[in-house]
Design a protein around this motif. Sequence first.
Motif, PDB file in Angstrom:
ATOM      1  N   TRP A  87     -45.020  41.908 -89.169  1.00 16.15           N
ATOM      2  CA  TRP A  87     -44.380  43.167 -89.601  1.00 16.15           C
ATOM      3  C   TRP A  87     -44.977  43.687 -90.908  1.00 16.15           C
ATOM      4  N   VAL A  88     -46.114  43.171 -91.302  1.00 16.16           N
ATOM      5  CA  VAL A  88     -46.737  43.584 -92.575  1.00 16.16           C
ATOM      6  C   VAL A  88     -48.104  44.222 -92.306  1.00 16.16           C
ATOM      7  N   ASP A  89     -48.759  44.666 -93.375  1.00 12.83           N
ATOM      8  CA  ASP A  89     -50.010  45.410 -93.217  1.00 12.83           C
ATOM      9  C   ASP A  89     -51.206  44.525 -92.893  1.00 12.83           C
ATOM     10  N   TRP A  90     -51.154  43.248 -93.292  1.00 16.71           N
ATOM     11  CA  TRP A  90     -52.296  42.393 -93.007  1.00 16.71           C
ATOM     12  C   TRP A  90     -52.096  41.728 -91.635  1.00 16.71           C
ATOM     13  N   PRO A  91     -53.214  41.422 -90.955  1.00 11.15           N
ATOM     14  CA  PRO A  91     -53.089  40.879 -89.597  1.00 11.15           C
ATOM     15  C   PRO A  91     -52.871  39.373 -89.596  1.00 11.15           C
ATOM     16  N   HIS A  92     -52.391  38.862 -88.464  1.00  5.18           N
ATOM     17  CA  HIS A  92     -52.414  37.421 -88.239  1.00  5.18           C
ATOM     18  C   HIS A  92     -53.871  37.020 -88.046  1.00  5.18           C
ATOM     19  N   VAL A  93     -54.323  36.026 -88.798  1.00  2.00           N
ATOM     20  CA  VAL A  93     -55.694  35.548 -88.634  1.00  2.00           C
ATOM     21  C   VAL A  93     -55.646  34.065 -88.302  1.00  2.00           C
ATOM     22  N   SER A  94     -56.335  33.710 -87.217  1.00  5.80           N
ATOM     23  CA  SER A  94     -56.405  32.292 -86.854  1.00  5.80           C
ATOM     24  C   SER A  94     -57.607  31.655 -87.538  1.00  5.80           C
ATOM     25  N   PRO A  95     -57.431  30.439 -88.078  1.00  6.43           N
ATOM     26  CA  PRO A  95     -58.612  29.771 -88.656  1.00  6.43           C
ATOM     27  C   PRO A  95     -59.713  29.581 -87.615  1.00  6.43           C
ATOM     28  N   ALA A  96     -59.327  29.525 -86.332  1.00  7.60           N
ATOM     29  CA  ALA A  96     -60.330  29.330 -85.272  1.00  7.60           C
ATOM     30  C   ALA A  96     -61.229  30.546 -85.106  1.00  7.60           C
ATOM     31  N   SER A  97     -60.814  31.698 -85.669  1.00 11.03           N
ATOM     32  CA  SER A  97     -61.631  32.910 -85.528  1.00 11.03           C
ATOM     33  C   SER A  97     -62.603  33.065 -86.697  1.00 11.03           C
ATOM     34  N   LEU A  98     -62.511  32.170 -87.676  1.00 13.36           N
ATOM     35  CA  LEU A  98     -63.362  32.278 -88.874  1.00 13.36           C
ATOM     36  C   LEU A  98     -64.599  31.396 -88.739  1.00 13.36           C
ATOM     37  N   PRO A  99     -65.689  31.757 -89.417  1.00 12.28           N
ATOM     38  CA  PRO A  99     -66.893  30.917 -89.341  1.00 12.28           C
ATOM     39  C   PRO A  99     -66.570  29.478 -89.754  1.00 12.28           C
ATOM     40  N   GLY A 100     -66.978  28.527 -88.942  1.00 11.07           N
ATOM     41  CA  GLY A 100     -66.729  27.111 -89.256  1.00 11.07           C
ATOM     42  C   GLY A 100     -65.334  26.651 -88.888  1.00 11.07           C
ATOM     43  N   GLY A 101     -64.505  27.559 -88.356  1.00 10.94           N
ATOM     44  CA  GLY A 101     -63.114  27.204 -88.058  1.00 10.94           C
ATOM     45  C   GLY A 101     -62.909  26.555 -86.702  1.00 10.94           C
ATOM     46  N   MET A 102     -63.630  27.054 -85.694  1.00 12.57           N
ATOM     47  CA  MET A 102     -63.369  26.601 -84.320  1.00 12.57           C
ATOM     48  C   MET A 102     -63.622  25.106 -84.158  1.00 12.57           C
ATOM     49  N   GLU A 103     -64.605  24.587 -84.865  1.00 13.29           N
ATOM     50  CA  GLU A 103     -64.972  23.184 -84.657  1.00 13.29           C
ATOM     51  C   GLU A 103     -63.951  22.192 -85.191  1.00 13.29           C
ATOM     52  N   ARG A 104     -62.989  22.692 -86.003  1.00 14.34           N
ATOM     53  CA  ARG A 104     -61.996  21.754 -86.560  1.00 14.34           C
ATOM     54  C   ARG A 104     -60.565  22.251 -86.383  1.00 14.34           C
ATOM     55  N   THR A 105     -60.372  23.272 -85.535  1.00 14.94           N
ATOM     56  CA  THR A 105     -59.014  23.817 -85.364  1.00 14.94           C
ATOM     57  C   THR A 105     -58.538  23.667 -83.930  1.00 14.94           C
ATOM     58  N   ILE A 106     -57.330  23.130 -83.780  1.00 16.73           N
ATOM     59  CA  ILE A 106     -56.659  23.188 -82.473  1.00 16.73           C
ATOM     60  C   ILE A 106     -55.616  24.290 -82.586  1.00 16.73           C
ATOM     61  N   VAL A 107     -55.764  25.308 -81.749  1.00 13.46           N
ATOM     62  CA  VAL A 107     -54.825  26.429 -81.749  1.00 13.46           C
ATOM     63  C   VAL A 107     -53.757  26.154 -80.699  1.00 13.46           C
ATOM     64  N   VAL A 108     -52.499  26.289 -81.115  1.00 11.28           N
ATOM     65  CA  VAL A 108     -51.377  26.132 -80.181  1.00 11.28           C
ATOM     66  C   VAL A 108     -50.649  27.468 -80.098  1.00 11.28           C
ATOM     67  N   ASN A 109     -50.329  27.873 -78.884  1.00  7.36           N
ATOM     68  CA  ASN A 109     -49.608  29.128 -78.699  1.00  7.36           C
ATOM     69  C   ASN A 109     -48.831  29.020 -77.394  1.00  7.36           C
ATOM     70  N   GLY A 110     -48.153  30.083 -76.993  1.00  5.41           N
ATOM     71  CA  GLY A 110     -47.391  29.985 -75.741  1.00  5.41           C
ATOM     72  C   GLY A 110     -46.621  31.247 -75.429  1.00  5.41           C
ATOM     73  N   TRP A 111     -45.896  31.174 -74.334  1.00  3.92           N
ATOM     74  CA  TRP A 111     -45.252  32.356 -73.758  1.00  3.92           C
ATOM     75  C   TRP A 111     -43.795  32.524 -74.203  1.00  3.92           C
ATOM     76  N   SER A 112     -43.211  31.514 -74.854  1.00  6.04           N
ATOM     77  CA  SER A 112     -41.759  31.523 -75.094  1.00  6.04           C
ATOM     78  C   SER A 112     -41.278  32.760 -75.846  1.00  6.04           C
ATOM     79  N   LYS A 113     -41.973  33.101 -76.911  1.00  2.03           N
ATOM     80  CA  LYS A 113     -41.395  34.063 -77.854  1.00  2.03           C
ATOM     81  C   LYS A 113     -41.722  35.512 -77.499  1.00  2.03           C
TER      82      LYS A 113
END
Length: 376
Positions: free
Chosen positions: A203-229
């Motif tokens: 609800w704010v001006d800055w976006p949600h940013v996943s560390p997995a989307s940043l350079p060097g992030g994907m190799e050390r990030t497990i992203v968890v998400n889902g349909w519940s909410k």
Amino acid sequence: MPDISARFEGLGVGFAPYLQPPGPEIVRWTVGEPGFATPKEILDVAIGELEAGNTKYTRGAGSMELCQGVADYLSKHHEIEVSAEDVVVTPGAKQAMLYSFLITTMPGDEVILLAPSWASYEPMLEFIGAKPVHVPVRKDNFHPDLDAIREAVTDKTRMILLNSPCNPTGAVFTPDEIRGILEIAVDNDLWIVSDEIYSRMVWVDWPHVSPASLPGGMERTIVVNGWSKSWAMTGMRLGFLTGPPNAVKAAIKSQANSASHVPTFMMEAARVALSCDGSVEEFNLEYKKRREIMKNGLSELPGVRVIEPEGAFYIFADITGTGMTDTEFADGALEAGVQLIPASLITGGEGFIRVSYATNEDAIHEGLSRLRSWLL
Ligand SMILES: Cc1ncc(COP(=O)(O)O)c(C=O)c1O
């Protein structure tokens, strides 16, 4: 009767005692569950799949079509680039969290949690013998204190657990903060497990940013998400994870040795849900409205201080100005007919209450009126 294993000694269950339905006369602000019905479009697909007989064992990580759908969704909404083979669909995000904890830690390893954090993380880590290390967030806005995180790293630290938008505080970490946390993880060769279940509720001006989307992030990030909410599908128990190939391979093994897979007839429904942007946006408009009503109503109560809720559907309010402890406040509120969560149930939550504005507008108005009668 033989003794059960010592693993369960003192093991908590998060907020579970507070999530039991009270009598119908009580207004519930406790449950982090959308008050909307699951969109009919999604239900129709699930029913069609049942009728078509899609009720047998299938691919453990989820159908290729569903996994491709998740990969496309992550690319479109969160700039996370993975292939269908890198996705594991799990029975809820919660199960994906458990796999992620098993994958990144051994008993005795330390995990950095940003306190206060979601009530289930700590018992889940303790369940598998990992040690939660709570690093307090900033009290003025619930954002991470990067220096404190860096200082908390020891030679036993294996992972930093992120949850932005955050349950219970409603904070949405800024892109710079996510970058800073990734830097700490890179410098110390740590995993990041990023619980992004509220990623569409910002609800704010800055976006949600996943560390997995940043350079060097994907190799050390497990992203968890889902349909519940975002799709109001809490009871359908559908979540997913993605990460680097070694983590995904381990997640596939974790699922093969436990749940096998999610219900076969739900896979196509989950795939279709990922493109139901209309419903997500419609729900979000409602949440924004409810957030304003809840925020303004709570702020008017004497001794209650609301810190800007930036995302998800929670407000974490400081009630120390009332002269009550958070437990006394929650007990008093319940007597007044409103169920809410005293945050001292979680580390770092003393003096705060957590309310959810996910339910419906009437429950928010009615609850506020009851609290006004009690406190004013
Ligand atoms: C931060 C957080 N992560 C994960 C979950 C669990 O999601 P799921 O229903 O997909 O297991 C919740 C549910 O309340 C949550 O608040």
